[in-house]
Design an enzyme around this catalytic site. Structure first.
Site, PDB file in Angstrom:
ATOM      1  N   GLU A  26     -15.897  -2.664-124.819  1.00  0.00           N
ATOM      2  CA  GLU A  26     -16.225  -1.173-124.311  1.00  0.00           C
ATOM      3  C   GLU A  26     -15.275  -0.882-123.281  1.00  0.00           C
ATOM      4  O   GLU A  26     -15.185  -1.717-121.942  1.00  0.00           O
ATOM      5  CB  GLU A  26     -17.472  -0.958-123.944  1.00  0.00           C
ATOM      6  CG  GLU A  26     -18.023   0.434-123.742  1.00  0.00           C
ATOM      7  CD  GLU A  26     -19.333   0.565-123.700  1.00  0.00           C
ATOM      8  OE1 GLU A  26     -19.758   1.693-123.299  1.00  0.00           O
ATOM      9  OE2 GLU A  26     -20.317  -0.264-124.162  1.00  0.00           O
ATOM     10  N   ASN A  71     -21.925   3.285-125.090  1.00  0.00           N
ATOM     11  CA  ASN A  71     -22.084   4.587-124.523  1.00  0.00           C
ATOM     12  C   ASN A  71     -20.907   5.349-124.147  1.00  0.00           C
ATOM     13  O   ASN A  71     -20.882   6.549-124.112  1.00  0.00           O
ATOM     14  CB  ASN A  71     -23.134   4.309-123.247  1.00  0.00           C
ATOM     15  CG  ASN A  71     -24.263   3.899-123.588  1.00  0.00           C
ATOM     16  OD1 ASN A  71     -24.819   3.672-124.573  1.00  0.00           O
ATOM     17  ND2 ASN A  71     -24.965   3.412-122.469  1.00  0.00           N
ATOM     18  N   ASN A 171     -23.070   5.865-131.573  1.00  0.00           N
ATOM     19  CA  ASN A 171     -23.654   4.744-130.869  1.00  0.00           C
ATOM     20  C   ASN A 171     -25.113   5.260-130.445  1.00  0.00           C
ATOM     21  O   ASN A 171     -25.072   6.261-129.603  1.00  0.00           O
ATOM     22  CB  ASN A 171     -22.755   4.405-129.755  1.00  0.00           C
ATOM     23  CG  ASN A 171     -23.301   3.148-128.808  1.00  0.00           C
ATOM     24  OD1 ASN A 171     -23.332   2.281-129.283  1.00  0.00           O
ATOM     25  ND2 ASN A 171     -23.919   3.713-127.774  1.00  0.00           N
ATOM     26  N   GLU A 172     -26.316   4.441-130.522  1.00  0.00           N
ATOM     27  CA  GLU A 172     -27.208   4.579-129.909  1.00  0.00           C
ATOM     28  C   GLU A 172     -27.904   6.058-129.666  1.00  0.00           C
ATOM     29  O   GLU A 172     -28.351   6.459-128.549  1.00  0.00           O
ATOM     30  CB  GLU A 172     -27.374   3.955-128.431  1.00  0.00           C
ATOM     31  CG  GLU A 172     -27.297   2.325-128.766  1.00  0.00           C
ATOM     32  CD  GLU A 172     -27.447   1.580-127.339  1.00  0.00           C
ATOM     33  OE1 GLU A 172     -27.435   2.171-126.240  1.00  0.00           O
ATOM     34  OE2 GLU A 172     -27.595   0.138-127.372  1.00  0.00           O
ATOM     35  N   TYR A 243     -31.039  -7.092-127.141  1.00  0.00           N
ATOM     36  CA  TYR A 243     -31.106  -7.688-126.035  1.00  0.00           C
ATOM     37  C   TYR A 243     -32.204  -8.361-125.486  1.00  0.00           C
ATOM     38  O   TYR A 243     -33.261  -7.791-125.503  1.00  0.00           O
ATOM     39  CB  TYR A 243     -30.436  -6.687-124.740  1.00  0.00           C
ATOM     40  CG  TYR A 243     -29.406  -6.126-125.178  1.00  0.00           C
ATOM     41  CD1 TYR A 243     -27.914  -6.799-124.740  1.00  0.00           C
ATOM     42  CD2 TYR A 243     -28.850  -4.979-125.617  1.00  0.00           C
ATOM     43  CE1 TYR A 243     -26.726  -6.295-125.190  1.00  0.00           C
ATOM     44  CE2 TYR A 243     -27.723  -4.080-125.637  1.00  0.00           C
ATOM     45  CZ  TYR A 243     -26.502  -4.972-125.592  1.00  0.00           C
ATOM     46  OH  TYR A 243     -25.279  -4.627-125.821  1.00  0.00           O
ATOM     47  N   GLU A 291     -24.452  -4.848-131.271  1.00  0.00           N
ATOM     48  CA  GLU A 291     -24.744  -5.281-130.081  1.00  0.00           C
ATOM     49  C   GLU A 291     -25.828  -6.412-129.993  1.00  0.00           C
ATOM     50  O   GLU A 291     -27.216  -6.247-130.192  1.00  0.00           O
ATOM     51  CB  GLU A 291     -25.078  -4.113-128.929  1.00  0.00           C
ATOM     52  CG  GLU A 291     -23.804  -3.289-128.715  1.00  0.00           C
ATOM     53  CD  GLU A 291     -24.338  -2.312-127.958  1.00  0.00           C
ATOM     54  OE1 GLU A 291     -24.887  -2.349-126.927  1.00  0.00           O
ATOM     55  OE2 GLU A 291     -23.747  -0.863-128.192  1.00  0.00           O
ATOM     56  N   GLN A 353     -20.887  -8.369-124.402  1.00  0.00           N
ATOM     57  CA  GLN A 353     -19.462  -8.099-124.956  1.00  0.00           C
ATOM     58  C   GLN A 353     -18.615  -9.110-124.503  1.00  0.00           C
ATOM     59  O   GLN A 353     -19.128 -10.463-124.538  1.00  0.00           O
ATOM     60  CB  GLN A 353     -19.069  -6.739-123.731  1.00  0.00           C
ATOM     61  CG  GLN A 353     -19.646  -5.586-123.919  1.00  0.00           C
ATOM     62  CD  GLN A 353     -18.974  -4.450-123.178  1.00  0.00           C
ATOM     63  OE1 GLN A 353     -18.006  -4.391-122.619  1.00  0.00           O
ATOM     64  NE2 GLN A 353     -19.754  -3.166-123.002  1.00  0.00           N
TER      65      GLN A 353
END
Length: 508
Positions: A26, A71, A171-172, A243, A291, A353
């Protein structure tokens, strides 16, 4: 009491998908700039990319890289990142309170991806932009020629299309922190309309709808249901982000993170099945865990995030450069076990990442690059997991946890080709080494190799690799392995992730 495992080679769960071993780059922090790219570094290639980092990436072995966010993508103007570098605009990145120079863009990243031998998973901006922008980027990227956008790409130095197959629809978007945050209804509509138009332009692509940003969101499950009610006919995958971190010294719950990942995958699988059945659709929608990692998010929100809110806008500031311990490596190894075990539902996965930002590889500007502890379970699994994922029955002592209830002390998964059986095993106990007896089936002839990640001699569960001590933690030989007939015995060290490779059918 020893643990007992029986491997069933007669009923494979699913083939091992190469895309299970993806990663993520990212435009945030030092992932790109002074991470994969640093023109003034002593190892820099003519195109500005760091050769030392590139070699570590090849060793790590990712198959597909999600890009450019995250993001970041929800405020990204893709056209800023193409064309002559001197003419590219410098922009504010509100997602990470940073300055983006656009020095590295689509063309440069594609060149790096080809050097690294990885597929690109391209994300489109459905935050500040929408379907027209997504379609334009796809046309620029994949259309052969004869249109304004395809000819613009050719004028910018890329005659042949990039041929990007996998596309993330935003994304999200469920997260209120996301630029252009949307309700499930709003996102479902823009996802299906963008996806439909994109597939009219290039029917060969695969589309990933944005699922929940984590399974602790109040809308987890209901978000996916609503999004798929709109988009199931068009999309091929739906994302899950996961996560994990150790909270308040609760190592037992942290070491059981794979149990929580298993549960999240099962919930999403049920929603997918129910939605497809309700719509009468005869198709498969995979779960893209695009992710996942250990991320000390509480520390980020309490401490590391503060510099982003000071009003100072900087180029590639240090963000989320977590230093990973032995404990973190064991958890990463256990999460890989979960992903393999769920290969019948998980179509892709991306360790988030790749470099510097919560990453298995660290680098310093004008300085060294090194492997974090989490590098090893990923690299060894990506190299060894081939063929089919096998069913197995595990009979183990239980470990009590405050978050997940009682969990198996020993967790494991196996993969097999015609000539090799590979076992991946975790011992979740902080104190107890555990003898394990494994029925591996007939035709197993020899132990090819066996290694483990565990606290080193003189170290602790908190030992980490650093620039000064880059090899404080490395895989060690697992010397307690013995094979007699179809029975393998091994003593797994306390707090360990291990991989054992066995020859099959007389293949030494």
């Amino acid at each position: 009491m020893s643990a007992h495992i029986r491997v069933d080679r007669s009923t494979p769960i699913a083939p091992v998908a190469s895309r299970l071993f993806g990663s993520f780059v990212e435009h945030m922090g030092r992932s790109v700039y002074t991470g994969i790219y640093e023109p003034t570094h002593p190892t820099a290639l003519p195109n500005g990319f760091r050769a030392d980092v590139l070699e570590l990436v090849k060793e790590l072995g990712p198959s597909i890289i999600r890009y450019p966010g995250g993001n970041f993508v929800s405020g990204f103007r893709w056209e800023d990142s193409v064309g002559p570098r001197a003419e590219r605009p410098v922009r504010l990145d509100a997602a990470w309170h940073s300055v983006e120079t656009n020095e590295v863009g689509l063309h440069e990243f594609a060149e790096w991806a080809e050097l690294a031998g990885v597929e690109i998973m391209q994300a489109v901006n459905l935050g500040t932009r929408g379907l027209e922008d997504a379609a334009a980027l796809l046309e620029y990227t994949n259309h052969r020629g004869g249109t304004a956008l395809a000819e613009q790409r050719r004028a910018n130095g890329r005659d042949e299309p990039f041929g990007v197959t996998v596309w993330c629809l935003g994304n999200e978007m469920d997260g209120p922190w996301q630029i252009g945050h949307k309700t499930a209804e709003e996102y479902g509509r823009i996802a299906v309309e963008s996806g439909r138009l994109m597939k009219w332009i290039d029917p060969s692509i695969e589309l990933v709808a944005a699922g929940s940003s984590n399974s602790e969101m109040p809308s987890f499950g209901s978000w996916e249901r609503t999004v798929l009610e709109h988009s199931a006919e068009v999309v091929d995958h739906i994302s899950l982000h996961a996560y994990f971190e150790e909270r308040d010294g609760d190592a037992a719950s942290f070491l059981a993170s794979a149990v929580e990942l298993d549960r999240a995958i099962a919930t999403m699988a049920s929603v997918i099945d129910e939605t497809l059945a309700a719509q009468g659709l005869d198709k498969t929608i995979g779960i893209s865990v695009d992710e996942w990692n250990v991320w000390y998010l509480e520390r980020f929100n309490a401490v590391d995030k503060e510099p982003l809110l000071t009003g100072v806008w900087a180029e590639h500031p240090r963000i989320i450069e977590d230093e990973y311990s032995v404990t973190d490596a064991v958890v990463v190894g256990s999460l890989l076990i979960s992903l393999l075990r769920n290969s019948d539902r998980v179509s892709m996965a991306n360790l988030a990442q790749l470099v510097n930002v919560i990453a298995p590889i660290r680098s310093e500007p004008n300085g060294p690059a090194w492997r974090q502890t989490t590098f090893y379970p990923f690299s060894l699994t990506a190299a060894a997991a081939r063929g089919d994922v096998l069913s197995m029955k595990i009979d183990s002592e239980q470990v009590p946890t405050s978050r997940s209830g009682d969990v198996d002390q020993i967790d494991a998964v196996a993969t097999a080709t015609e000539d090799e059986l590979v076992l991946f095993l975790v011992n979740r106990s902080l104190e107890r080494a555990e003898p394990v007896t494994i029925d591996v089936g007939d035709g197993t002839t020899a132990v090819r190799s066996a290694s483990t990640i565990t606290p080193p001699v003189g170290g602790t569960r908190f030992t980490a690799n650093t620039a000064d001590r880059p090899e404080a933690v490395t895989p060690m030989p697992l010397t307690t392995v013995a094979l007699e007939g179809s029975t393998l015995t091994v003593e797994l060290p306390a707090l360990s992730w291990s991989v054992i490779r066995l020859s099959l059918a007389g293949q030494a």
